[in-house]
Design a protein around this motif. Structure first.
Motif, PDB file in Angstrom:
ATOM      1  N   ASP A 251       2.156   3.263   5.107  1.00  0.00           N
ATOM      2  CA  ASP A 251       2.306   2.344   6.361  1.00  0.00           C
ATOM      3  C   ASP A 251       2.588   0.905   5.946  1.00  0.00           C
ATOM      4  N   SER A 252       1.964   0.575   4.679  1.00  0.00           N
ATOM      5  CA  SER A 252       2.351  -0.984   4.519  1.00  0.00           C
ATOM      6  C   SER A 252       1.944  -0.879   2.714  1.00  0.00           C
ATOM      7  N   ARG A 253       2.522  -1.808   2.311  1.00  0.00           N
ATOM      8  CA  ARG A 253       2.603  -2.102   0.932  1.00  0.00           C
ATOM      9  C   ARG A 253       0.777  -2.588   0.505  1.00  0.00           C
ATOM     10  N   ALA A 254       0.292  -3.312   1.382  1.00  0.00           N
ATOM     11  CA  ALA A 254      -1.168  -3.733   1.451  1.00  0.00           C
ATOM     12  C   ALA A 254      -2.182  -2.280   1.340  1.00  0.00           C
ATOM     13  N   ILE A 255      -1.909  -1.571   2.183  1.00  0.00           N
ATOM     14  CA  ILE A 255      -2.563  -0.342   2.129  1.00  0.00           C
ATOM     15  C   ILE A 255      -2.279   0.361   0.830  1.00  0.00           C
ATOM     16  N   ARG A 256      -1.011   0.667   0.283  1.00  0.00           N
ATOM     17  CA  ARG A 256      -0.588   1.214  -0.739  1.00  0.00           C
ATOM     18  C   ARG A 256      -1.483   0.630  -1.960  1.00  0.00           C
ATOM     19  N   HIS A 257      -1.606  -0.761  -2.143  1.00  0.00           N
ATOM     20  CA  HIS A 257      -2.083  -1.300  -3.203  1.00  0.00           C
ATOM     21  C   HIS A 257      -3.529  -0.842  -3.297  1.00  0.00           C
ATOM     22  N   ARG A 258      -4.137  -1.027  -1.984  1.00  0.00           N
ATOM     23  CA  ARG A 258      -5.805  -0.515  -2.245  1.00  0.00           C
ATOM     24  C   ARG A 258      -5.902   1.056  -2.723  1.00  0.00           C
ATOM     25  N   LYS A 259      -5.192   1.831  -2.026  1.00  0.00           N
ATOM     26  CA  LYS A 259      -5.351   3.117  -2.167  1.00  0.00           C
ATOM     27  C   LYS A 259      -4.891   3.632  -3.433  1.00  0.00           C
ATOM     28  N   VAL A 260      -3.623   3.395  -3.956  1.00  0.00           N
ATOM     29  CA  VAL A 260      -3.150   3.686  -5.158  1.00  0.00           C
ATOM     30  C   VAL A 260      -3.952   3.261  -6.328  1.00  0.00           C
ATOM     31  N   LEU A 261      -4.612   1.951  -6.189  1.00  0.00           N
ATOM     32  CA  LEU A 261      -5.534   1.487  -7.012  1.00  0.00           C
ATOM     33  C   LEU A 261      -6.577   2.224  -7.286  1.00  0.00           C
ATOM     34  N   VAL A 262      -7.270   2.994  -6.437  1.00  0.00           N
ATOM     35  CA  VAL A 262      -8.430   3.655  -6.438  1.00  0.00           C
ATOM     36  C   VAL A 262      -8.120   5.273  -6.977  1.00  0.00           C
ATOM     37  N   ASP A 263      -6.930   5.537  -6.635  1.00  0.00           N
ATOM     38  CA  ASP A 263      -6.347   7.028  -7.177  1.00  0.00           C
ATOM     39  C   ASP A 263      -6.258   6.742  -8.599  1.00  0.00           C
ATOM     40  N   LEU A 264      -5.521   5.909  -8.947  1.00  0.00           N
ATOM     41  CA  LEU A 264      -4.982   5.424 -10.358  1.00  0.00           C
ATOM     42  C   LEU A 264      -6.467   5.532 -11.349  1.00  0.00           C
ATOM     43  N   VAL A 265      -7.359   4.676 -10.758  1.00  0.00           N
ATOM     44  CA  VAL A 265      -8.503   4.539 -11.604  1.00  0.00           C
ATOM     45  C   VAL A 265      -9.221   5.853 -11.642  1.00  0.00           C
ATOM     46  N   LYS A 266      -9.373   6.644 -10.455  1.00  0.00           N
ATOM     47  CA  LYS A 266      -9.757   7.935 -10.800  1.00  0.00           C
ATOM     48  C   LYS A 266      -9.254   9.043 -11.477  1.00  0.00           C
ATOM     49  N   GLN A 267      -7.969   8.746 -11.701  1.00  0.00           N
ATOM     50  CA  GLN A 267      -7.210   9.838 -12.595  1.00  0.00           C
ATOM     51  C   GLN A 267      -7.270   9.315 -14.101  1.00  0.00           C
ATOM     52  N   GLY A 268      -7.401   7.943 -14.360  1.00  0.00           N
ATOM     53  CA  GLY A 268      -7.104   7.429 -15.549  1.00  0.00           C
ATOM     54  C   GLY A 268      -8.349   6.510 -16.290  1.00  0.00           C
ATOM     55  N   GLY A 269      -9.139   6.371 -15.376  1.00  0.00           N
ATOM     56  CA  GLY A 269     -10.318   5.232 -15.755  1.00  0.00           C
ATOM     57  C   GLY A 269      -9.843   3.841 -15.759  1.00  0.00           C
ATOM     58  N   TRP A 270      -8.647   3.723 -16.221  1.00  0.00           N
ATOM     59  CA  TRP A 270      -8.053   2.127 -15.905  1.00  0.00           C
ATOM     60  C   TRP A 270      -6.609   2.775 -15.294  1.00  0.00           C
ATOM     61  N   ILE A 271      -5.807   1.513 -15.173  1.00  0.00           N
ATOM     62  CA  ILE A 271      -4.563   1.531 -14.244  1.00  0.00           C
ATOM     63  C   ILE A 271      -3.434   1.807 -14.983  1.00  0.00           C
ATOM     64  N   ASP A 272      -2.651   2.960 -14.749  1.00  0.00           N
ATOM     65  CA  ASP A 272      -1.338   3.068 -15.376  1.00  0.00           C
ATOM     66  C   ASP A 272      -0.349   2.318 -14.541  1.00  0.00           C
ATOM     67  N   GLU A 273       0.050   1.038 -15.144  1.00  0.00           N
ATOM     68  CA  GLU A 273       0.809  -0.078 -14.588  1.00  0.00           C
ATOM     69  C   GLU A 273       2.068   0.608 -14.172  1.00  0.00           C
ATOM     70  N   ARG A 274       2.547   1.452 -14.919  1.00  0.00           N
ATOM     71  CA  ARG A 274       3.928   2.127 -14.562  1.00  0.00           C
ATOM     72  C   ARG A 274       4.153   2.627 -13.432  1.00  0.00           C
ATOM     73  N   GLN A 275       2.982   3.272 -13.058  1.00  0.00           N
ATOM     74  CA  GLN A 275       2.866   4.321 -11.797  1.00  0.00           C
ATOM     75  C   GLN A 275       2.471   3.227 -10.731  1.00  0.00           C
ATOM     76  N   PHE A 276       1.691   2.277 -10.983  1.00  0.00           N
ATOM     77  CA  PHE A 276       1.134   1.307 -10.035  1.00  0.00           C
ATOM     78  C   PHE A 276       2.454   0.660  -9.084  1.00  0.00           C
ATOM     79  N   GLY A 277       3.388   0.070 -10.041  1.00  0.00           N
ATOM     80  CA  GLY A 277       4.508  -0.464  -9.604  1.00  0.00           C
ATOM     81  C   GLY A 277       5.244   0.194  -8.881  1.00  0.00           C
ATOM     82  N   ILE A 278       5.681   1.385  -9.067  1.00  0.00           N
ATOM     83  CA  ILE A 278       6.574   2.236  -8.473  1.00  0.00           C
ATOM     84  C   ILE A 278       5.988   2.813  -7.259  1.00  0.00           C
TER      85      ILE A 278
END
Length: 331
Positions: A251-278
């Motif tokens: 729906d929007s970049r702001a929504i993705r920012h929050r949801k992707v942040l949570v998903d990536l932390v759940k996956q790796g404990g900290w954020i995979d910045e490569r996936q975060f940007g993409i």
């Protein structure tokens, strides 16, 4: 006791100057008492707002020793005690203690400690801070709310519109389009009011760009200076949660920012910045313009050896994942 008050004096469209006033005061005197004393006994040209005993609480908000507060609530003794802790840590001492007073921030000065609050009130109006039209129609009988429904309005209902949170808001300093913490705290009051029937449209409005909740930088200053413990940041976070529950990542970049942040932390404990940007900026390779905007940064990182070529989950990832899932279940 003797105290020097250093007050910012300023005419509209002119540079501010500091003027000092020496007063004989008691520790229990409020800052407003001292300002009155200056105006009545030393300098009648000093301008500041007050509306004591006229049921307009919040009129005397100003910056006292660097942070926004109500002049009628803070007293000399507590301010000097606070300053003593700061000065002792810096190994500073003064023969005669000083208290500084300045106008609120993020608003144009009209004169001295009086600011133009037009933007404050105009921004409040943009969130439609009143129950929806259908909810305001005169019913055949009174509106009924359970004690639980009414209790949801207590905290935000305590706001006295003093402007302290608006004055300290870092987001407003860099983004004049942001409506401000006062408006969004009032916005949550409307979202949670059981009499209002316009929730979906409200949330859509509050989610627009950086004007609404996504413009908040979460610096916590609004919560720290609020004299009524409204906790604007807490209310902004609640609105975000309401929006996230209704929106998809696309729906929007702001929504993705929050949801992707949570998903990536759940996956790796900290954020995979490569996936975060993409995923956030590039919308999972769907937003070509977004992907192209990442290219210059990516090339600079590669050139300087800063681009992460691999990613390893942090220790305790499973525990982090469990905590997040537990919180999500309680929501």
């Amino acid at each position: 006791m003797e105290v020097i008050f250093k007050i910012t004096r300023q005419q509209q469209n002119s540079y501010p100057v500091l003027k000092s006033y020496l007063l004989q005061v008691e520790p229990g005197n409020t800052i407003l008492d001292c300002l009155n004393q200056i105006k009545w006994e030393q300098d009648g040209t000093l301008a500041f707002r007050k509306n004591c005993r006229n049921t307009i609480c919040g009129s005397c908000a100003m910056r006292i020793n660097g942070r926004s507060a109500l002049a009628c609530k803070e007293n000399v003794g507590s301010e000097l005690a606070r300053l003593e802790k700061i000065s002792s840590s810096l190994n500073q001492s003064q023969t005669i203690p000083e208290i500084t007073v300045a106008p609120l921030g993020n608003m144009t000065v009209i004169k001295d400690l009086v600011v133009d609050m037009s933007s404050f009130w105009n921004n409040l109006e943009t969130v439609a801070p009143y129950v929806s039209t259908a909810g305001r129609q005169v019913p055949e009988r009174e509106f009924l709310q359970t004690p639980q429904e009414r209790s949801l309005l207590d905290q935000t209902g305590n706001c006295i519109m003093c402007g302290a949170c608006y004055s300290e808001c870092n987001a407003l300093e860099v983004n004049p389009e942001f409506v401000g913490p006062h408006a969004l705290a009032k916005a949550y009051r409307m979202v949670t009011d059981s009499r209002d029937n316009n929730t979906e449209e409200r949330l859509e409005n509050y989610s627009q760009g950086t004007q609404g909740v996504w413009g908040c930088t979460r610096c916590l200053y609004c919560d720290s200076v609020c004299p009524m413990e409204v906790a604007p940041l807490e209310q902004i976070t609640k609105i975000k949660q309401e929006i996230l529950e209704r929106k998809e990542k696309s729906d929007s970049r702001a929504i993705r920012h929050r949801k992707v942040l949570v998903d990536l932390v759940k996956q790796g404990g900290w954020i995979d910045e490569r996936q975060f940007g993409i995923q956030v900026v590039g919308n999972y390779f769907r937003d070509l313009q977004g992907l192209l905007s990442l290219a210059p940064l990516g090339l600079r990182m590669l050139a300087r050896g800063k681009f992460p070529l691999s990613f390893e989950p942090s220790q305790g990832t499973q525990q982090v994942r469990s905590l997040i899932e537990s919180v999500q279940k309680t929501d």
